[in-house]
Design a protein around this motif. Structure first.
Motif, PDB file in Angstrom:
ATOM      1  N   SER A 183     -21.666   9.488 -28.338  1.00  0.00           N
ATOM      2  CA  SER A 183     -22.795   9.997 -29.124  1.00  0.00           C
ATOM      3  C   SER A 183     -22.637  11.446 -29.566  1.00  0.00           C
ATOM      4  O   SER A 183     -23.287  11.869 -30.537  1.00  0.00           O
ATOM      5  CB  SER A 183     -24.100   9.858 -28.329  1.00  0.00           C
ATOM      6  N   PRO A 187     -18.718  11.861 -32.967  1.00  0.00           N
ATOM      7  CA  PRO A 187     -19.299  12.328 -34.236  1.00  0.00           C
ATOM      8  C   PRO A 187     -18.908  13.766 -34.576  1.00  0.00           C
ATOM      9  O   PRO A 187     -18.761  14.108 -35.750  1.00  0.00           O
ATOM     10  CB  PRO A 187     -20.808  12.212 -33.989  1.00  0.00           C
ATOM     11  N   ARG A 190     -15.502  14.055 -36.427  1.00  0.00           N
ATOM     12  CA  ARG A 190     -15.368  13.183 -37.606  1.00  0.00           C
ATOM     13  C   ARG A 190     -14.484  13.824 -38.673  1.00  0.00           C
ATOM     14  O   ARG A 190     -13.628  13.181 -39.272  1.00  0.00           O
ATOM     15  CB  ARG A 190     -16.743  12.870 -38.183  1.00  0.00           C
ATOM     16  N   GLU A 270     -20.901  10.031 -44.318  1.00  0.00           N
ATOM     17  CA  GLU A 270     -21.505  11.238 -43.784  1.00  0.00           C
ATOM     18  C   GLU A 270     -22.888  11.464 -44.370  1.00  0.00           C
ATOM     19  O   GLU A 270     -23.834  11.872 -43.673  1.00  0.00           O
ATOM     20  CB  GLU A 270     -20.611  12.446 -44.072  1.00  0.00           C
ATOM     21  N   ALA A 273     -25.269   9.048 -42.801  1.00  0.00           N
ATOM     22  CA  ALA A 273     -25.550   9.425 -41.423  1.00  0.00           C
ATOM     23  C   ALA A 273     -26.556  10.583 -41.354  1.00  0.00           C
ATOM     24  O   ALA A 273     -27.343  10.703 -40.444  1.00  0.00           O
ATOM     25  CB  ALA A 273     -24.271   9.799 -40.714  1.00  0.00           C
TER      26      ALA A 273
END
Length: 273
Positions: A183, A187, A190, A270, A273
């Motif tokens: 989590s 990320p 990335r 992205e 997200a």
């Protein structure tokens, strides 16, 4: 220094080489803008090399980046010991020149001297490293071994930029190490994953050293046109520089398109997200 060779290759690809029937006179170049490109699209060996490299990239790049990410997360874990040693040992294969690495692995793959198959012999099993359906993955293994550590260092550096208070807050909230990695850490890296993926896509298209070194001992499973670069080099050896230039231009355009589409897809992810 960068632009001139590109322009020269693009211009050269617009000419075709004509030779006399008896080959007694010097070949001549004739302006034929589509001649080499139409020949390339009809060249089964060149098209097969493009498909082979595409398959190589689709399978090898995710495996290599997954390995690099796993190594980076393990070294970055709170309970890890000997981080300096494992960083160095993981990066060490990258420090070995690609040709030297391929020579070492050619010995590991040899049907006469393979220590891998010697270890497997007691269980009655052996790996045909140079079988026509296996040789591509034998090459992929060398590339993964050589480059996973390099990509691991890039991802590990990105992990070091995560604020310590964010990780500490997650631990205070009761998050497990696996939950923190999934989590927060993944990320956060990335951008590094996208960067290494693009570099790996370009590197896959430029595959040359490993299959060229293995070719003499591959029992014919690695042809002179095994990859697009090898196919272009084969055209150069035959004295057909314009055709080699056309193959190189097509390869560069395809890599550019794939990289652009990959960037767009990751950028869209992205934004969502």
């Amino acid at each position: 220094m960068y632009v001139a060779p590109i322009v020269y290759a693009a211009v050269s690809s617009l000419f075709t080489v004509h030779r006399s029937g008896l080959g007694l006179t010097a070949p001549t170049k004739v302006f034929d803008p589509l001649g080499n490109y139409s020949r390339a699209f009809g060249d089964g060996a060149f098209l097969s090399s493009l498909g082979r490299v595409a398959l190589f990239g689709v399978v090898q790049v995710p495996v290599m980046l997954g390995t690099a990410l796993a190594l980076a997360l393990l070294i970055d874990s709170r309970s890890a010991r000997g981080k300096g040693f494992f960083r160095l040992s993981s990066f060490l294969p990258y420090a070995i020149p690609g040709v030297s690495a391929a020579l070492v692995w050619s010995f590991m793959y040899s049907s006469q001297s393979s220590p891998i198959n010697r270890l497997l012999h007691p269980v009655g099993f052996s790996i045909p490293f140079f079988h026509s359906e296996v040789v591509l993955w034998s090459v992929a293994n060398i590339v993964t071994w050589s480059w996973a550590g390099y990509n691991m260092i890039i991802i590990y550096a990105a992990l070091q930029s995560i604020p310590a208070e964010v990780l500490e807050a997650a631990r205070m909230d009761g998050a497990s190490a696996l939950r923190i990695a999934w989590s927060i850490k993944i990320p956060a890296v990335r951008g590094a994953l996208v960067l290494t993926a693009v570099f790996s896509i370009i590197g896959s298209a430029q595959l040359y050293n490993e299959p060229t070194v293995l070719q003499p001992v591959s029992d014919g499973s690695i042809s002179s046109a095994f990859t697009p670069i090898m196919s272009a080099q084969n055209a150069v050896a035959a004295g057909n520089y314009p055709y080699a230039a056309a193959q190189s231009v097509l390869l560069a355009l395809l890599v550019g398109v794939v990289s652009f589409v990959f960037f767009k897809l990751t950028h869209r992810g992205e934004e969502q997200a």
